[in-house]
Design a protein around this motif. Structure first.
Motif, PDB file in Angstrom:
ATOM      1  N   PRO A  49      23.066  12.781  40.620  1.00  0.00           N
ATOM      2  CA  PRO A  49      23.422  11.940  39.500  1.00  0.00           C
ATOM      3  C   PRO A  49      22.852  12.429  38.181  1.00  0.00           C
ATOM      4  O   PRO A  49      23.291  11.999  37.128  1.00  0.00           O
ATOM      5  CB  PRO A  49      22.840  10.579  39.896  1.00  0.00           C
ATOM      6  CG  PRO A  49      22.863  10.597  41.383  1.00  0.00           C
ATOM      7  CD  PRO A  49      22.540  12.013  41.755  1.00  0.00           C
ATOM      8  N   GLY A  50      21.919  13.332  38.196  1.00  0.00           N
ATOM      9  CA  GLY A  50      21.305  13.772  36.956  1.00  0.00           C
ATOM     10  C   GLY A  50      21.854  15.052  36.388  1.00  0.00           C
ATOM     11  O   GLY A  50      21.780  15.276  35.205  1.00  0.00           O
ATOM     12  N   ALA A  98      26.396  15.363  35.411  1.00  0.00           N
ATOM     13  CA  ALA A  98      27.156  14.160  35.753  1.00  0.00           C
ATOM     14  C   ALA A  98      27.991  13.657  34.606  1.00  0.00           C
ATOM     15  O   ALA A  98      29.003  12.996  34.820  1.00  0.00           O
ATOM     16  CB  ALA A  98      26.203  13.053  36.219  1.00  0.00           C
ATOM     17  N   SER A  99      27.589  13.940  33.370  1.00  0.00           N
ATOM     18  CA  SER A  99      28.354  13.436  32.236  1.00  0.00           C
ATOM     19  C   SER A  99      29.438  14.403  31.797  1.00  0.00           C
ATOM     20  O   SER A  99      30.138  14.152  30.816  1.00  0.00           O
ATOM     21  CB  SER A  99      27.422  13.142  31.062  1.00  0.00           C
ATOM     22  OG  SER A  99      26.790  14.332  30.630  1.00  0.00           O
ATOM     23  N   GLY A 143      26.871   7.807  40.061  1.00  0.00           N
ATOM     24  CA  GLY A 143      25.979   8.286  39.023  1.00  0.00           C
ATOM     25  C   GLY A 143      26.725   8.983  37.905  1.00  0.00           C
ATOM     26  O   GLY A 143      26.372   8.853  36.723  1.00  0.00           O
ATOM     27  N   GLU A 160      28.200   6.296  35.745  1.00  0.00           N
ATOM     28  CA  GLU A 160      27.169   5.655  34.923  1.00  0.00           C
ATOM     29  C   GLU A 160      26.868   6.467  33.675  1.00  0.00           C
ATOM     30  O   GLU A 160      26.800   5.921  32.568  1.00  0.00           O
ATOM     31  CB  GLU A 160      25.886   5.483  35.740  1.00  0.00           C
ATOM     32  CG  GLU A 160      25.888   4.321  36.696  1.00  0.00           C
ATOM     33  CD  GLU A 160      24.516   4.099  37.290  1.00  0.00           C
ATOM     34  OE1 GLU A 160      24.035   2.950  37.213  1.00  0.00           O
ATOM     35  OE2 GLU A 160      23.935   5.065  37.828  1.00  0.00           O
ATOM     36  N   GLN A 161      26.695   7.762  33.833  1.00  0.00           N
ATOM     37  CA  GLN A 161      26.356   8.580  32.681  1.00  0.00           C
ATOM     38  C   GLN A 161      27.535   8.725  31.726  1.00  0.00           C
ATOM     39  O   GLN A 161      27.364   8.732  30.505  1.00  0.00           O
ATOM     40  CB  GLN A 161      25.843   9.943  33.145  1.00  0.00           C
ATOM     41  CG  GLN A 161      24.514   9.843  33.879  1.00  0.00           C
ATOM     42  CD  GLN A 161      23.742  11.153  33.855  1.00  0.00           C
ATOM     43  OE1 GLN A 161      23.909  11.970  32.956  1.00  0.00           O
ATOM     44  NE2 GLN A 161      22.879  11.340  34.842  1.00  0.00           N
ATOM     45  N   ARG A 204      27.728   5.666  29.600  1.00  0.00           N
ATOM     46  CA  ARG A 204      26.665   5.566  28.601  1.00  0.00           C
ATOM     47  C   ARG A 204      26.881   6.515  27.429  1.00  0.00           C
ATOM     48  O   ARG A 204      26.548   6.196  26.296  1.00  0.00           O
ATOM     49  CB  ARG A 204      25.303   5.873  29.244  1.00  0.00           C
ATOM     50  CG  ARG A 204      24.713   4.737  30.047  1.00  0.00           C
ATOM     51  CD  ARG A 204      23.214   4.933  30.263  1.00  0.00           C
ATOM     52  NE  ARG A 204      22.926   6.182  30.965  1.00  0.00           N
ATOM     53  CZ  ARG A 204      22.761   6.265  32.281  1.00  0.00           C
ATOM     54  NH1 ARG A 204      22.899   5.175  33.024  1.00  0.00           N
ATOM     55  NH2 ARG A 204      22.484   7.420  32.857  1.00  0.00           N
ATOM     56  N   ARG A 205      27.435   7.683  27.695  1.00  0.00           N
ATOM     57  CA  ARG A 205      27.419   8.740  26.698  1.00  0.00           C
ATOM     58  C   ARG A 205      28.729   8.955  25.956  1.00  0.00           C
ATOM     59  O   ARG A 205      28.743   9.606  24.913  1.00  0.00           O
ATOM     60  CB  ARG A 205      27.022  10.068  27.362  1.00  0.00           C
ATOM     61  CG  ARG A 205      25.630  10.037  27.972  1.00  0.00           C
ATOM     62  CD  ARG A 205      25.294  11.386  28.567  1.00  0.00           C
ATOM     63  NE  ARG A 205      24.008  11.352  29.261  1.00  0.00           N
ATOM     64  CZ  ARG A 205      23.455  12.407  29.824  1.00  0.00           C
ATOM     65  NH1 ARG A 205      24.059  13.576  29.764  1.00  0.00           N
ATOM     66  NH2 ARG A 205      22.296  12.283  30.447  1.00  0.00           N
TER      67      ARG A 205
END
Length: 396
Positions: free
Chosen positions: A8-9, A12-13, A39, A42-43, A46-47
């Motif tokens: 997820p880190g 991911a975006s 994940g 989620e990113q 957010r972004r």
């Protein structure tokens, strides 16, 4: 694309990475590591702003992931898919109807792919209102389950449905299982596509012969305008993007129409746009007797499948719009129980009709109905075409 290194880190975006991912790879991730897909969403949410090319690409990626999770049978995947469309969205992604389409699509896929025991946890908390996407998803899911005859008698689902009724959600007014009049919904019969010729219409339905007394009665009919009723009658077509605004008109007669006079000779005397002019295709106007379940199925199919320039509305809302249209055609009050509407529908007379005028084109899909009330003094007419008239004229 290999998913082995993704967490997820990392990356991911990067929505382009996920857009390039093959369906089989997404499916494998959903089965083995659904948290990676969640994940990524989620990113992204957010972004990425919902506006502009980046927002549109992010919305597509979110949609692909949500649908993949919804179609992967497991309690975790069902919960993650529901959370994505019910809570997580890129900033600005509240721009409907894109969000509505995804939400309804995910609801349909959950109903089809998941086991009831894995859906029950989604209904554990009763809502305080009906405005949130999370509540809307569950209302659509209950509607989709009703269409496949599932979910009734499950305590969490029953309690949630009752709360939706108390809160006044429009989908909650429908029964949680099909009624007999809905037996053809989503059923495709090989060889029974859209009716485009008079031979097809005559082969499926009994023709009503024209009568001189029908012509006389049509000349004496007076129009009763009702914009609210017309909007409800045409909603299956307008909501799903049929190419042309449907024609919904209502008429009253000074005396009851004769038993044999509700046919094409009567309809041709009404001031209907759909029967005006002589079209480029040869053929005679005709009307055939039909049944309320046939009309209801056509209304449902129009909303469910969507127009050539529009989108299908999902089973739950297609059902709602179809019944709203049928109520409007019969002139029934919105609060009348649906089973009472079913009972009354047998007392009406129902026609399918077709004509070869400038209004109808017989290229994609055309439907036209007329309904006579039990007292034989009120007539409703609904006609719709999914042909792009301007484009058709430009080609000719």
């Amino acid at each position: 694309m290999s998913h082995n290194h993704l967490t997820p880190g990392d990356d991911a975006s990067d929505h382009s990475l996920w857009e390039r991912c093959e369906p089989a790879e997404l499916k494998q991730l959903a089965e083995q590591r659904p948290e990676v897909l969640y994940g990524a969403v989620e990113q992204l949410c957010r972004r990425v702003s919902g506006g502009g090319p980046d927002g549109a690409a992010a919305a597509r990626t979110v949609g692909r992931i949500a649908v993949t999770l919804a179609e992967t049978r497991s309690r975790e995947c069902a919960a993650l898919a529901a959370d994505i469309v019910g809570r997580l969205r890129p900033v600005g992604y509240q721009l409907l109807p894109v969000g509505d389409r995804l939400l309804r699509s995910v609801a349909a896929r959950l109903a089809k792919a998941q086991q009831l025991r894995d859906l029950e946890p989604l209904f554990g908390e009763l809502p305080d209102g009906i405005e949130s996407p999370a509540v809307e998803l569950r209302a659509c899911l209950l509607g989709e389950l009703a269409l496949i005859g599932s979910g009734l008698g499950r305590r969490p689902l029953d309690a949630y449905a009752e709360r939706l009724r108390e809160l006044g959600h429009p989908l909650a007014q429908l029964p949680r299982e099909r009624v007999d009049l809905e037996h053809r919904f989503t059923v495709r019969v090989r060889g029974l596509g859209p009716i485009k010729t008079s031979q097809q219409l005559r082969s499926r339905f009994p023709e009503i012969p024209p009568t001189d007394s029908g012509t006389d009665a049509g000349r004496g009919a007076g129009e009763t305008g009702d914009d609210t009723r017309a909007t409800a009658a045409g909603r299956p077509f307008t909501a799903s993007g049929w190419a042309r605004e449907p024609e919904a008109r209502f008429f009253t007669l000074p005396s009851p129409l004769g038993p044999d006079d509700f046919g094409i000779s009567f309809l041709k005397e009404l001031p209907l746009d759909c029967l005006t002019g002589e079209g480029g295709r040869r053929g005679s106007a005709l009307a055939c007797a039909t049944t309320p379940d046939d009309v209801l199925n056509e209304l449902f199919s129009a909303a469910y499948n969507g127009g050539v320039s529009g989108q299908g509305q999902g089973g739950a809302y297609a059902r709602l719009y179809a019944w709203g249209s049928l109520y409007a055609l019969m002139g029934l009050p919105a609060g009348l129980p649906l089973l009472e509407a079913v009972r009354r529908s047998a007392d009406y007379r129902w026609l399918r009709f077709m004509a070869f005028t400038d209004w109808f084109h017989r290229d994609t899909a055309d439907v036209a109905f007329a309904v006579l009330d039990p007292g034989r003094t009120r007539v409703a007419v609904l006609a719709a075409t999914d042909t792009d008239i301007d484009a058709d004229m430009a080609r000719s």
